[in-house]
Motif scaffolding. Structure first.
Motif, PDB file in Angstrom:
ATOM      1  N   ILE A 173      88.299  -8.784  74.263  1.00 58.06           N
ATOM      2  CA  ILE A 173      87.977  -9.148  72.891  1.00 58.06           C
ATOM      3  C   ILE A 173      87.193  -8.017  72.222  1.00 58.06           C
ATOM      4  CG2 ILE A 173      86.786 -10.804  71.411  1.00 58.06           C
ATOM      5  CD1 ILE A 173      87.162 -12.853  73.699  1.00 58.06           C
ATOM      6  N   GLU A 174      87.724  -7.514  71.135  1.00 56.51           N
ATOM      7  CA  GLU A 174      87.017  -6.502  70.357  1.00 56.51           C
ATOM      8  C   GLU A 174      86.172  -7.204  69.292  1.00 56.51           C
ATOM      9  OE1 GLU A 174      86.648  -3.361  70.884  1.00 56.51           O
ATOM     10  OE2 GLU A 174      87.963  -3.402  72.639  1.00 56.51           O
ATOM     11  N   ASP A 175      84.911  -6.902  69.295  1.00 56.07           N
ATOM     12  CA  ASP A 175      83.965  -7.511  68.366  1.00 56.07           C
ATOM     13  C   ASP A 175      83.097  -6.387  67.822  1.00 56.07           C
ATOM     14  OD1 ASP A 175      81.712  -8.773  67.203  1.00 56.07           O
ATOM     15  OD2 ASP A 175      81.980 -10.542  68.475  1.00 56.07           O
ATOM     16  N   GLU A 176      82.924  -6.338  66.526  1.00 53.59           N
ATOM     17  CA  GLU A 176      82.129  -5.269  65.926  1.00 53.59           C
ATOM     18  C   GLU A 176      80.678  -5.323  66.384  1.00 53.59           C
ATOM     19  OE1 GLU A 176      81.159  -7.452  61.649  1.00 53.59           O
ATOM     20  OE2 GLU A 176      82.523  -5.729  61.737  1.00 53.59           O
ATOM     21  N   GLU A 177      80.283  -6.466  66.931  1.00 55.44           N
ATOM     22  CA  GLU A 177      78.925  -6.611  67.443  1.00 55.44           C
ATOM     23  C   GLU A 177      78.843  -6.340  68.936  1.00 55.44           C
ATOM     24  OE1 GLU A 177      76.249  -7.076  65.582  1.00 55.44           O
ATOM     25  OE2 GLU A 177      77.585  -6.980  63.847  1.00 55.44           O
ATOM     26  N   ASN A 178      79.949  -5.871  69.539  1.00 52.98           N
ATOM     27  CA  ASN A 178      79.965  -5.600  70.974  1.00 52.98           C
ATOM     28  C   ASN A 178      78.875  -4.610  71.381  1.00 52.98           C
ATOM     29  OD1 ASN A 178      81.898  -7.252  72.116  1.00 52.98           O
ATOM     30  ND2 ASN A 178      83.571  -5.789  71.912  1.00 52.98           N
ATOM     31  N   LEU A 179      78.257  -4.903  72.500  1.00 51.58           N
ATOM     32  CA  LEU A 179      77.324  -3.992  73.144  1.00 51.58           C
ATOM     33  C   LEU A 179      77.979  -3.569  74.454  1.00 51.58           C
ATOM     34  CD1 LEU A 179      74.384  -2.763  73.267  1.00 51.58           C
ATOM     35  CD2 LEU A 179      73.790  -4.788  74.624  1.00 51.58           C
TER      36      LEU A 179
ATOM     37  N   GLN B 192      71.562   4.061  73.390  1.00 49.96           N
ATOM     38  CA  GLN B 192      71.711   4.475  72.001  1.00 49.96           C
ATOM     39  C   GLN B 192      70.771   3.692  71.091  1.00 49.96           C
ATOM     40  OE1 GLN B 192      73.154   7.065  71.350  1.00 49.96           O
ATOM     41  NE2 GLN B 192      74.981   7.370  72.603  1.00 49.96           N
ATOM     42  N   TYR B 193      70.077   2.709  71.666  1.00 49.91           N
ATOM     43  CA  TYR B 193      69.143   1.881  70.909  1.00 49.91           C
ATOM     44  C   TYR B 193      67.724   2.154  71.406  1.00 49.91           C
ATOM     45  CZ  TYR B 193      73.359  -0.608  69.480  1.00 49.91           C
ATOM     46  OH  TYR B 193      74.600  -0.923  68.969  1.00 49.91           O
ATOM     47  N   PRO B 194      66.728   1.944  70.555  1.00 53.07           N
ATOM     48  CA  PRO B 194      65.343   2.259  70.941  1.00 53.07           C
ATOM     49  C   PRO B 194      64.875   1.496  72.181  1.00 53.07           C
ATOM     50  CG  PRO B 194      65.514   1.900  68.578  1.00 53.07           C
ATOM     51  CD  PRO B 194      66.840   1.498  69.152  1.00 53.07           C
TER      52      PRO B 194
ATOM     53  N   LYS C 143      68.023  -4.078  69.707  1.00 45.84           N
ATOM     54  CA  LYS C 143      69.274  -3.998  68.958  1.00 45.84           C
ATOM     55  C   LYS C 143      69.171  -4.989  67.804  1.00 45.84           C
ATOM     56  CE  LYS C 143      74.344  -4.305  69.455  1.00 45.84           C
ATOM     57  NZ  LYS C 143      74.624  -5.150  68.283  1.00 45.84           N
ATOM     58  N   GLY C 144      69.090  -4.456  66.600  1.00 42.79           N
ATOM     59  CA  GLY C 144      68.900  -5.332  65.449  1.00 42.79           C
ATOM     60  C   GLY C 144      67.579  -6.066  65.532  1.00 42.79           C
ATOM     61  N   GLN C 145      67.657  -7.393  65.502  1.00 39.69           N
ATOM     62  CA  GLN C 145      66.461  -8.219  65.573  1.00 39.69           C
ATOM     63  C   GLN C 145      66.169  -8.691  66.991  1.00 39.69           C
ATOM     64  OE1 GLN C 145      64.530  -8.673  62.759  1.00 39.69           O
ATOM     65  NE2 GLN C 145      66.019  -7.223  61.910  1.00 39.69           N
ATOM     66  N   ASP C 146      66.949  -8.233  67.940  1.00 37.56           N
ATOM     67  CA  ASP C 146      66.840  -8.737  69.313  1.00 37.56           C
ATOM     68  C   ASP C 146      66.291  -7.689  70.265  1.00 37.56           C
ATOM     69  OD1 ASP C 146      68.257 -11.469  69.165  1.00 37.56           O
ATOM     70  OD2 ASP C 146      69.726 -10.124  68.249  1.00 37.56           O
ATOM     71  N   THR C 147      65.481  -8.155  71.207  1.00 40.09           N
ATOM     72  CA  THR C 147      65.008  -7.313  72.311  1.00 40.09           C
ATOM     73  C   THR C 147      65.713  -7.756  73.588  1.00 40.09           C
ATOM     74  OG1 THR C 147      62.841  -7.020  71.265  1.00 40.09           O
ATOM     75  CG2 THR C 147      63.003  -6.545  73.631  1.00 40.09           C
ATOM     76  N   ILE C 148      66.307  -6.809  74.268  1.00 39.51           N
ATOM     77  CA  ILE C 148      67.107  -7.098  75.455  1.00 39.51           C
ATOM     78  C   ILE C 148      66.505  -6.368  76.650  1.00 39.51           C
ATOM     79  CG2 ILE C 148      69.398  -6.907  76.518  1.00 39.51           C
ATOM     80  CD1 ILE C 148      70.514  -6.745  73.602  1.00 39.51           C
ATOM     81  N   ARG C 149      66.201  -7.090  77.690  1.00 41.97           N
ATOM     82  CA  ARG C 149      65.728  -6.487  78.937  1.00 41.97           C
ATOM     83  C   ARG C 149      66.940  -6.054  79.772  1.00 41.97           C
ATOM     84  NH1 ARG C 149      61.299  -7.192  82.432  1.00 41.97           N
ATOM     85  NH2 ARG C 149      60.117  -6.739  80.519  1.00 41.97           N
ATOM     86  N   VAL C 150      67.018  -4.771  80.084  1.00 44.29           N
ATOM     87  CA  VAL C 150      68.084  -4.234  80.934  1.00 44.29           C
ATOM     88  C   VAL C 150      67.468  -3.791  82.252  1.00 44.29           C
ATOM     89  CG1 VAL C 150      69.859  -2.460  81.216  1.00 44.29           C
ATOM     90  CG2 VAL C 150      69.448  -3.478  78.949  1.00 44.29           C
TER      91      VAL C 150
END
Length: 341
Positions: A94-100, A175-177, A200-207
């Protein structure tokens, strides 16, 4: 059995033993390797046991013998395992413009010891990554002597070297802060886990990027012959026990995080293992959600092995998954594309 000839009776005996071993392997992920170190090694053989039992079932089917029920029943009981080992149909990409997009890759120290006769491995790896342009890249076995590898096309990075000499370790490029970063130390080993909190945007993601203890098995036939079965089983069992301790340290750290989460890394164990079950928990295995075929990630000579994983929590849709046939390491890179719900 009365209607079987002597050879078929012998074949069915072997069939029964291997079917029992496969059945036993299904429950091993629920038993800590520290308590069942040698027995836990059986989890590595699950792909072979499945294939062999399928061949037995086919053999009896062609002979129109009811003995086929044994292997078919055991394979049926373990059907849910096939979702971890093999995907029969391709999942929609699925291609989604919001894909990470997230890639995980064990680069084997960028080939600094020349395991592969190619002096430009580092350059080839960074060029390959740039062509695939994942938003987030997790590298295991990162080495500062990277033989020309250049990841300057990432705006943000976190590299954590480990071990007494701080010679190599793990890395996360984004590519994101990255607003926070750190590591989970595993005692007495260069293996560890690192993390980066990415906005990413308004979200903080723990990787997270995990590298559990390596089995250190030389798959060359000559090297294997130098070890007795007892020595090999003892070594693998000891490694599995270390992996359990490392997974427990990681899970204790993970439990303190409330961010949306992506876990990447090389577990050095299969989807039929105790550490896989514990780390996966209620997360999504992106291969199971959107992968296909065996999804092998390690260049093992004898059968397909998947020991590299990307997990996501319930906040993400898994839109695609791919294993790349890039021969720059003893591992193959994997990449998933996810979007926030």
């Amino acid at each position: 059995m009365k209607k079987l000839n002597v050879i078929d009776k012998l074949i069915f005996f072997v069939n029964s033993v291997l079917a029992t071993l496969l059945l036993l392997s299904y429950i091993l992920p629920f038993f800590p390797p520290k308590n069942f170190a040698t027995l836990s090694v059986l989890s590595l053989t699950v792909p072979v046991l499945i294939i062999v039992n399928a061949l037995f079932a086919l053999y009896w089917l062609l002979k129109v013998k009811r003995q086929m029920i044994l292997s078919m029943l055991v394979l049926g009981i373990g059907y849910f395992y096939l979702g971890s080992l093999f995907k029969f149909t391709s999942s929609p990409q699925i291609e989604d413009e919001e894909n990470l997009s997230v890639m995980s890759y064990n680069v084997r120290l960028f080939n600094i010891y020349n395991w592969i006769p190619n002096p430009d491995i580092g350059i080839d790896i960074s060029r390959f990554v740039e062509e695939q342009h994942p938003d987030i890249l997790s590298i295991q076995e990162y080495h500062p002597k990277n033989k020309g590898a250049d990841f300057s096309f990432y705006n943000y990075q976190y590299i954590q070297l480990a071990g007494a000499q701080q010679q190599f370790g793990q890395a996360i490029f984004s590519q994101y802060p990255i607003i926070n970063k750190g590591s989970v130390t595993f005692p007495d080993t260069p293996n560890n886990a690192i993390f980066a909190d990415i906005v990413k945007g308004q979200d903080t993601i723990r990787v997270y990027n995990i590298h559990l203890q390596s089995l250190r098995i030389n798959t060359e036939v000559g090297a294997l012959k130098k070890q007795t079965t007892k020595q090999l089983l003892k070594s693998i069992g000891h490694t599995f026990a270390l992996q359990q301790s490392q997974a427990e340290l990681f899970l204790a750290h993970k439990a303190q995080c409330n961010y949306k989460m992506i876990i990447t890394g090389d577990l050095n164990n299969t989807a039929c293992s105790y550490v896989y079950r514990k780390i996966k928990g209620n997360l999504n295995d992106t291969f199971r959600e959107a992968g296909n075929s065996f999804g092998r990630t390690y260049n093992f000579k004898f059968f397909p092995v998947r020991i590299d994983f990307i997990f996501t929590d319930e906040n993400f849709n898994v839109n695609s998954f791919k294993t790349f046939d890039a021969v720059y390491s003893d591992h193959y890179p994997i990449m998933t594309k996810v979007s926030l719900k």
